[in-house]
Design an enzyme around this catalytic site. Structure first.
Site, PDB file in Angstrom:
ATOM      1  N   GLN A  64       6.554  -2.663  47.940  1.00  0.00           N
ATOM      2  CA  GLN A  64       7.434  -1.573  47.505  1.00  0.00           C
ATOM      3  C   GLN A  64       6.770  -0.207  47.698  1.00  0.00           C
ATOM      4  O   GLN A  64       6.996   0.726  46.926  1.00  0.00           O
ATOM      5  CB  GLN A  64       7.836  -1.782  46.040  1.00  0.00           C
ATOM      6  N   SER A  65       5.958  -0.084  48.729  1.00  0.00           N
ATOM      7  CA  SER A  65       5.149   1.109  48.938  1.00  0.00           C
ATOM      8  C   SER A  65       5.956   2.388  49.177  1.00  0.00           C
ATOM      9  O   SER A  65       6.840   2.438  50.035  1.00  0.00           O
ATOM     10  CB  SER A  65       4.237   0.870  50.137  1.00  0.00           C
ATOM     11  N   ASN A  66       5.595   3.435  48.434  1.00  0.00           N
ATOM     12  CA  ASN A  66       6.176   4.759  48.666  1.00  0.00           C
ATOM     13  C   ASN A  66       5.681   5.335  49.991  1.00  0.00           C
ATOM     14  O   ASN A  66       6.404   5.992  50.707  1.00  0.00           O
ATOM     15  CB  ASN A  66       5.776   5.717  47.544  1.00  0.00           C
TER      16      ASN A  66
END
Ligand SMILES: *Cc1c(COP(=O)(O)O)cnc(C)c1O
Length: 357
Positions: free
Chosen positions: A85-87
């Site tokens: 779920q990396s920004n």
């Protein structure tokens, strides 16, 4: 070691060209209700969650410089990696699309989130990024050795297809891959100057800047700028993954590279990198009741949303440090909101459980 003026440091930053991706300056204002409720120092917020690109966040500041570097090097594909779920990966994919670059994302399952199209993963999918999902260290951060093999395969593939890849290191912080200068940190030297000017316009001096620290570039840039300009601002990095010894060394490495890249006459050392590792909780990306309560408290007092992976933990740190008497009542503390709110959604089950919905 002379102190630099603001215009001198701006001139040094301008030697690094950037592409226009975001709306600057982001707002800085006082959190009146929160300051009053906590009865401690005056708390201000720097809204780097409102940079504008793909729902905002600190990574898009970094990408203004990095995308320029990609185009400068003649690359047409950008590869990067981080957790599911990396920004960082989302912002990279969005920035790449804007400039006609193809994004390839290697996403590691580092915590027990379902592999469903929600939060940033949904947005990556909408951007039609080339997404490769792999197993990763649980509750930890992705290390260089986790990516080596798959990275080599991908690079070979791209070259065979007649394209030119740019390998962007995780978070855009540590020099490595195709990025030869600490471009992410340089963008946060610039952000510090922006904050300094805003604080001046509001008629105060920043005693502290506090923010969530993950791959180190944000803290490195802020700490270098704070020291170079000799205003006496202390930068407090709240680690969301590693212990302070390990993480402090990484930040220091990026900070030293930043000093060299900008050609500053400045000695930056261990004491300038202040890291707290007491607020990680159960591990990277893992939310608990305290963090959930903090997110709700900030929302109820100020109508702002923090995220469960980074800014919720940094705000929890700020609350706790105030409680412990770390600050003086008359101090001015700037909380840097670095973004990340899309991560609220894939964490909906845990957040609703902890908040007793
Ligand atoms: C990446 C990130 C951070 C940490 O920034 P680094 O420069 O990687 O240390 C903080 N907050 C959010 C929301 C992030 O996405």
């Amino acid at each position: 070691m002379e102190s630099l003026s603001v215009s001198e440091i701006i001139r040094k930053i301008q030697k690094f060209p950037k592409k226009n991706l975001i709306h600057l300056p982001t707002p800085l204002y006082k959190l009146e209700n929160l300051s009053q409720a906590l009865g401690g120092p005056d708390i201000f917020i720097k809204r780097d969650d409102l940079t504008g690109l793909a729902l905002g966040g600190n990574k898009s500041r970094k990408l203004e410089f990095i995308i320029h570097d990609v185009l400068d090097k003649g690359a047409d594909v950008i590869i990067t990696w981080a957790s599911l779920q990396s920004n960082w990966c989302l912002q990279t994919a969005a920035a790449a699309r804007k400039f006609g670059i193809t994004p390839i994302l290697i996403l590691f399952k580092t915590y027990d989130l379902p592999e469903e199209y929600d939060g940033n993963l949904l947005l990556d999918f909408i951007l039609d990024a080339d997404i490769k999902i792999r197993e990763g260290p649980k509750g930890g951060v992705v290390k260089a050795e986790d990516v080596e093999e798959i990275l080599e395969e991908i690079i070979l593939d791209i070259k065979e297809g007649g394209h030119s890849p740019y390998v962007a290191p995780i978070g855009g912080s540590m020099v490595g891959g195709s990025m030869e200068k600490p471009l992410g940190a340089i963008s946060y030297v610039s952000a510090f100057v922006e904050m300094l000017e805003q604080a001046e316009a509001h008629g105060f001096e920043m005693d502290y800047v506090i923010h969530a620290s993950g791959s180190g570039g944000t803290q490195a840039g802020l700490a270098v700028a704070a020291k170079a300009l000799k205003g006496g601002t202390k930068v407090l990095g709240i680690s969301v993954s590693d212990d302070k010894e390990t993480f402090g060394k990484d930040v220091l490495t990026v900070a030293k590279d930043t000093v060299n890249a900008l050609g500053l006459d400045l000695e930056i050392n261990k004491e300038d990198i202040i890291v707290f590792d007491e607020y990680i909780g159960e591990g990277y990306g893992i939310i608990n009741k305290e963090v959930s309560d903090t997110i709700r408290f900030a929302a109820k007092k100020e109508g702002i949303f923090l995220d469960p992976v980074y800014t919720g933990k940094a705000m929890l740190a700020l609350f706790d440090l105030i409680k412990k008497g770390y600050f003086k009542k008359e101090d001015k503390v700037v909380f840097c909101h670095t973004g990340g709110t899309p991560a609220l959604f894939p964490n909906k089950d845990k957040i609703s459980k902890f908040l007793g919905l």
